[in-house]
Enzyme design. Structure first.
Site, mmCIF file in Angstrom:
data_model
loop_
_atom_site.group_PDB
_atom_site.id
_atom_site.type_symbol
_atom_site.label_atom_id
_atom_site.label_comp_id
_atom_site.label_asym_id
_atom_site.label_seq_id
_atom_site.Cartn_x
_atom_site.Cartn_y
_atom_site.Cartn_z
ATOM 1 N N ARG A 223 0.804 -1.222 0.000
ATOM 2 C CA ARG A 223 0.000 0.000 0.000
ATOM 3 C C ARG A 223 0.841 1.278 0.000
ATOM 4 O O ARG A 223 0.291 2.364 -0.148
ATOM 5 C CB ARG A 223 -0.943 0.006 1.217
ATOM 6 C CG ARG A 223 -2.000 -1.093 1.169
ATOM 7 C CD ARG A 223 -2.932 -1.033 2.370
ATOM 8 N NE ARG A 223 -3.935 -2.087 2.305
ATOM 9 C CZ ARG A 223 -3.752 -3.323 2.739
ATOM 10 N NH1 ARG A 223 -2.585 -3.654 3.286
ATOM 11 N NH2 ARG A 223 -4.705 -4.228 2.653
ATOM 12 N N ASP A 270 30.387 2.360 -3.891
ATOM 13 C CA ASP A 270 30.278 2.883 -2.519
ATOM 14 C C ASP A 270 31.508 2.477 -1.711
ATOM 15 O O ASP A 270 31.425 2.167 -0.531
ATOM 16 C CB ASP A 270 29.001 2.384 -1.842
ATOM 17 C CG ASP A 270 28.653 3.168 -0.582
ATOM 18 O OD1 ASP A 270 29.110 4.317 -0.455
ATOM 19 O OD2 ASP A 270 27.937 2.624 0.282
ATOM 20 N N LEU A 303 26.833 -2.439 8.136
ATOM 21 C CA LEU A 303 27.565 -2.129 6.915
ATOM 22 C C LEU A 303 28.021 -0.674 6.916
ATOM 23 O O LEU A 303 27.275 0.229 7.318
ATOM 24 C CB LEU A 303 26.687 -2.375 5.689
ATOM 25 C CG LEU A 303 26.424 -3.835 5.306
ATOM 26 C CD1 LEU A 303 25.383 -3.908 4.197
ATOM 27 C CD2 LEU A 303 27.696 -4.520 4.873
#
Length: 384
Positions: A223, A270, A303
């Protein structure tokens, strides 16, 4: 004029077999059949594959240095050299959330490195500090703040260098995003808890893309499509993804690749300082970050960036995700070039393009790289 002869040459569109790449100075002339090489030509044999050099738009560090820890021209130059061992010939050095003084020093460092002739430095990626606190990830909470008029004025002044900005669109107005986009800033969504409608409003205002899809952003649910849903539903924006086996499940990468229009999904590393160095740990914001089982983690095991280069991302996308090799190569070269509005100069080995080239074997081990025709042989390669 000289020639690089290889078993395979990927020109950005297709593979050519048993051919040679003609280079004149700092530019590509084109791919020729080996029998068409002049008898008196200078020829370099390149066992394996030649492809367009990789372009990484999210590089926090490399070569043993981290941009935030030393935002100067020496650092970004060392980062660029470190990433060449991963096949990356051009980078957007990335400064993460920090003080305004550090960000300004970082932009000056990039300008100085480019002025000094470092062709691998394309511009700067400013990742933060205009984030949602709940989605800040490893970014220092003391640095997270709202975007203000002074920030917009400074960012808009960065006309001498290419600049990319990652922000949380729910913490910026449509007018702010529009002003930045009109000033030439490549504005991307990241570290955000925005709902679908907020992201769509930002896209209409000039949001260009999404930084590390899935990670540190509101998810797609039944939703509430969230930021992830808005990214996958967008027909025009670019999407970066970290394909390291830790940040994103391979099925999620496949889903993104199938949902997005061709040319819009690009690989990013990254990466931190460990890429292109023997380092296994470093300090960020005074906290020790270590390589553990192939990933970078902080003391809590969360991380903290990645330990990969783009050759690793290409290999993982090909072998573990199952994307065709030529598409993986485009995701690491042609598509980021197009995102940066440099698709007519970089990311292909067609006539007139800058001679940015990577030479690798079947396992994506990098043998050699060329940046604007300047060659660097890597220690484990057959031509070293």
């Amino acid at each position: 004029m000289h020639y690089l002869k290889a078993a395979r040459i990927f020109d950005g569109d297709a593979f050519h077999y048993h051919s040679a790449l003609a280079i004149n100075g700092d530019h590509i002339v084109g791919v020729v059949a080996t029998e068409d090489i002049p008898a008196d030509a200078a020829v370099i044999s390149c066992p394996g594959t030649l492809a367009p050099g990789f372009i990484d738009v999210q590089v926090n560090g490399g070569g043993g240095v981290l941009f935030n820890n030393a935002p100067n021209a020496t650092t970004v130059t060392q980062m660029a050299v470190g990433h060449r061992s991963a096949g990356t010939t051009a980078i957007m050095p990335t400064i993460i959330s920090d003080t305004a003084a550090v960000h300004r020093a970082a932009a000056q460092a990039v300008a100085e490195a480019r002025a000094a002739g470092c062709a691998s430095i394309l511009g700067i990626h400013i990742e933060g500090p205009f984030f949602d606190m709940a989605k800040r990830g490893t970014h220092n909470p003391d640095m997270i703040r709202a975007l203000d008029d002074e920030d917009i004025a400074w960012l808009s002044s960065l006309t001498a260098i290419k600049a990319m900005l990652t922000l949380a669109p729910e913490h910026a107005t449509a007018d702010q995003i529009r002003v930045l986009s009109d000033a030439g800033i490549l504005v991307c969504a990241g570290h955000t808890d925005a709902v679908y409608e907020q992201v769509n409003d930002a896209l209409e205002a000039g949001l260009r893309g999404f930084t590390h899809l899935y990670n540190a952003m509101s998810p797609l649910t039944s939703r509430s499509p969230g930021t992830v849903g808005a990214a996958l539903d967008s027909a025009h924006s670019w999407v970066g993804i970290i394909a390291d086996g830790h940040h994103v499940h391979p099925a999620s990468i496949r889903i993104a690749q199938r949902c997005l229009p061709r040319g819009k999904l690009m690989l990013v590393s990254d990466s931190m300082s460990t890429v292109g160095s023997d380092e296994t740990s470093f300090t960020l914001y005074g906290e020790k970050i270590e390589v553990h089982e192939g990933k970078l983690v902080n003391a809590e095991g969360a991380l903290a960036g990645s330990a990969i280069g783009l050759n690793d991302a290409v290999r993982y996308s090909r072998d573990s995700v199952g994307i065709a090799e030529e598409e993986c190569l485009r995701m690491a070269s042609r598509y980021p070039a197009e995102f940066l509005d440099l698709g007519d100069q970089l990311g292909s080995l067609h006539s007139g393009y800058r001679a940015d080239i990577v030479h690798f074997d079947a396992e994506l081990k990098v043998y050699d790289t060329w940046v604007a025709g300047n060659h660097l042989s890597h220690i484990h390669g057959p031509n070293s």
